[in-house]
Every structure is written in C-alpha cells, then in structure tokens.
Design a protein around this motif. Structure first.
Motif, mmCIF file in Angstrom:
data_model
loop_
_atom_site.group_PDB
_atom_site.id
_atom_site.type_symbol
_atom_site.label_atom_id
_atom_site.label_comp_id
_atom_site.label_asym_id
_atom_site.label_seq_id
_atom_site.Cartn_x
_atom_site.Cartn_y
_atom_site.Cartn_z
ATOM 1 N N SER A 110 4.893 6.104 7.214
ATOM 2 C CA SER A 110 6.174 5.576 6.724
ATOM 3 C C SER A 110 7.280 5.952 7.696
ATOM 4 O O SER A 110 7.058 6.673 8.670
ATOM 5 C CB SER A 110 6.472 6.165 5.342
ATOM 6 N N GLU A 111 8.491 5.485 7.396
ATOM 7 C CA GLU A 111 9.664 5.837 8.212
ATOM 8 C C GLU A 111 9.870 7.351 8.226
ATOM 9 O O GLU A 111 10.368 7.915 9.186
ATOM 10 C CB GLU A 111 10.928 5.170 7.642
ATOM 11 N N ALA A 112 9.469 8.022 7.129
ATOM 12 C CA ALA A 112 9.626 9.474 7.024
ATOM 13 C C ALA A 112 8.536 10.225 7.795
ATOM 14 O O ALA A 112 8.545 11.454 7.838
ATOM 15 C CB ALA A 112 9.609 9.882 5.555
ATOM 16 N N GLY A 113 7.569 9.497 8.369
ATOM 17 C CA GLY A 113 6.507 10.128 9.142
ATOM 18 C C GLY A 113 5.336 10.613 8.314
ATOM 19 O O GLY A 113 4.483 11.340 8.800
ATOM 20 N N VAL A 114 5.282 10.196 7.056
ATOM 21 C CA VAL A 114 4.217 10.623 6.147
ATOM 22 C C VAL A 114 3.160 9.523 6.064
ATOM 23 O O VAL A 114 3.495 8.340 6.094
ATOM 24 C CB VAL A 114 4.794 10.888 4.737
ATOM 25 N N GLN A 115 1.881 9.928 5.959
ATOM 26 C CA GLN A 115 0.823 8.923 5.813
ATOM 27 C C GLN A 115 0.970 8.205 4.488
ATOM 28 O O GLN A 115 1.102 8.834 3.436
ATOM 29 C CB GLN A 115 -0.557 9.588 5.912
ATOM 30 N N SER A 120 -1.954 -1.650 -3.309
ATOM 31 C CA SER A 120 -2.572 -2.952 -3.595
ATOM 32 C C SER A 120 -3.121 -3.481 -2.275
ATOM 33 O O SER A 120 -3.020 -2.805 -1.245
ATOM 34 C CB SER A 120 -1.545 -3.933 -4.181
ATOM 35 N N TRP A 121 -3.681 -4.696 -2.288
ATOM 36 C CA TRP A 121 -4.237 -5.252 -1.047
ATOM 37 C C TRP A 121 -3.140 -5.642 -0.054
ATOM 38 O O TRP A 121 -3.421 -5.871 1.118
ATOM 39 C CB TRP A 121 -5.145 -6.442 -1.345
ATOM 40 N N CYS A 122 -1.886 -5.676 -0.511
ATOM 41 C CA CYS A 122 -0.818 -6.102 0.401
ATOM 42 C C CYS A 122 0.360 -5.126 0.471
ATOM 43 O O CYS A 122 1.398 -5.463 1.041
ATOM 44 C CB CYS A 122 -0.319 -7.492 0.023
ATOM 45 N N GLU A 123 0.223 -3.929 -0.126
ATOM 46 C CA GLU A 123 1.331 -2.967 -0.096
ATOM 47 C C GLU A 123 0.831 -1.539 0.070
ATOM 48 O O GLU A 123 -0.230 -1.177 -0.445
ATOM 49 C CB GLU A 123 2.133 -3.026 -1.401
ATOM 50 N N MET A 124 1.644 -0.741 0.785
ATOM 51 C CA MET A 124 1.414 0.697 0.887
ATOM 52 C C MET A 124 2.710 1.395 0.508
ATOM 53 O O MET A 124 3.788 0.829 0.669
ATOM 54 C CB MET A 124 0.990 1.079 2.308
ATOM 55 N N GLN A 125 2.585 2.635 0.010
ATOM 56 C CA GLN A 125 3.760 3.365 -0.464
ATOM 57 C C GLN A 125 3.809 4.746 0.183
ATOM 58 O O GLN A 125 2.789 5.398 0.365
ATOM 59 C CB GLN A 125 3.710 3.503 -1.985
ATOM 60 N N CYS A 126 5.031 5.173 0.505
ATOM 61 C CA CYS A 126 5.244 6.512 1.049
ATOM 62 C C CYS A 126 5.242 7.499 -0.107
ATOM 63 O O CYS A 126 6.021 7.337 -1.057
ATOM 64 C CB CYS A 126 6.582 6.573 1.792
ATOM 65 N N PRO A 127 4.366 8.541 -0.067
ATOM 66 C CA PRO A 127 4.346 9.498 -1.182
ATOM 67 C C PRO A 127 5.600 10.370 -1.270
ATOM 68 O O PRO A 127 5.912 10.898 -2.328
ATOM 69 C CB PRO A 127 3.112 10.361 -0.898
#
Length: 147
Positions: A110-115, A120-127
């Motif tokens: 992510s922009e924050a540098g976190v994996q 979903s099949w089309c989205e990822m989220q920064c924890p």
C-alpha cells in the motif's frame, strides 16, 4: 611440462520461460495499454538473470476485456503470477497473460508500505490504513504457496 589452461562453465544452464509456463514477475511500469514486468521465477525456480515481459490490456482478464483498465489491475512493485503466451517480438519481450482466476497479483504494498490483503478478486486492502485499491487478484493455488 606445459601449463594447462582450462575453461570452467557454470554447470547449470539458464532456465528459459517457455510458452505455457507459469512465471512470477514484478511490475516495473504501467500505461493505459500494458504493464511492463521483469520475470523473476519460472515455476518455483529462481532465474539467474531477469527477463522482460509485457502483459497487454486484453490479456489481463478472461471476461469483459474491453472494460479492463491497467492501473486498476496492477501497480509498479506488485508481484504477479502470469502465464507465458508468446515468446514475444523483436525487443525480446515475453508476452504474458493473467486471464485465469489463479493468475494475477499475489503481493502488493500500500501507500503506507504495508503488504496488502486481498478482499475480493478485484480489490486489496491495507491492514494499517484500511484503504482499498483495485487489483487483478490471483486465487493462489496451494502448490504456489511458499514462505
């Protein structure tokens, strides 16, 4: 007694990506028509030197190819599983495809540098920040999972 000169070659030959092979690559740059990648692994075998590859917009998804936007599928730095579909053109780029459920982004930061975590099949989220980004997420098969 004459001196002996010998040439010693590296015993292992360089493994080359072949058509149909699943490769692991890192996204270097993107534009509206394709993503440029460096191929790092063929199957689970690391390569001694990287090869250049291209994932064209129409090879990202199997369905709704005309609606695909490259920047909503990949970002520079993403680690992607792809399949070699052609040995490429005069610039020696391999043509790659992610048009299967098992292929796509496996690691993204992510922009924050976190994996990021796939949601979903089309989205990822920064924890950390909980921001969501669009990606063409791979449904990773157990044989590709390694620590």
């Amino acid at each position: 007694q004459l001196p002996v000169v010998s040439v010693v070659r590296d015993a292992e030959a360089q493994l080359l990506p072949d058509v149909g092979a699943v490769v692991t690559c890192k996204v270097c740059s993107i534009n509206s028509r394709f993503a440029k990648v460096h191929i790092l692994y063929v199957g689970s075998t690391p390569l001694k030197s990287t090869f250049r590859g291209t994932i064209r917009r129409e090879d990202i998804r199997a369905t709704e190819k005309d609606k695909v936007e490259v920047y909503k599928s990949f970002r520079p730095g993403d680690i992607v599983l792809a399949k070699v579909i052609s040995l490429g053109d005069a610039q020696s780029n391999y043509l790659l495809s992610t048009a299967e459920n098992e292929l796509g982004v496996v690691v993204a930061r992510s922009e924050a540098g976190v994996q990021m975590v796939p949601i979903s099949w089309c989205e990822m989220q920064c924890p950390r920040t909980h921001t969501k980004d669009f990606r063409k997420v791979a449904r990773v098969q157990p044989q590709f999972l390694q620590t």
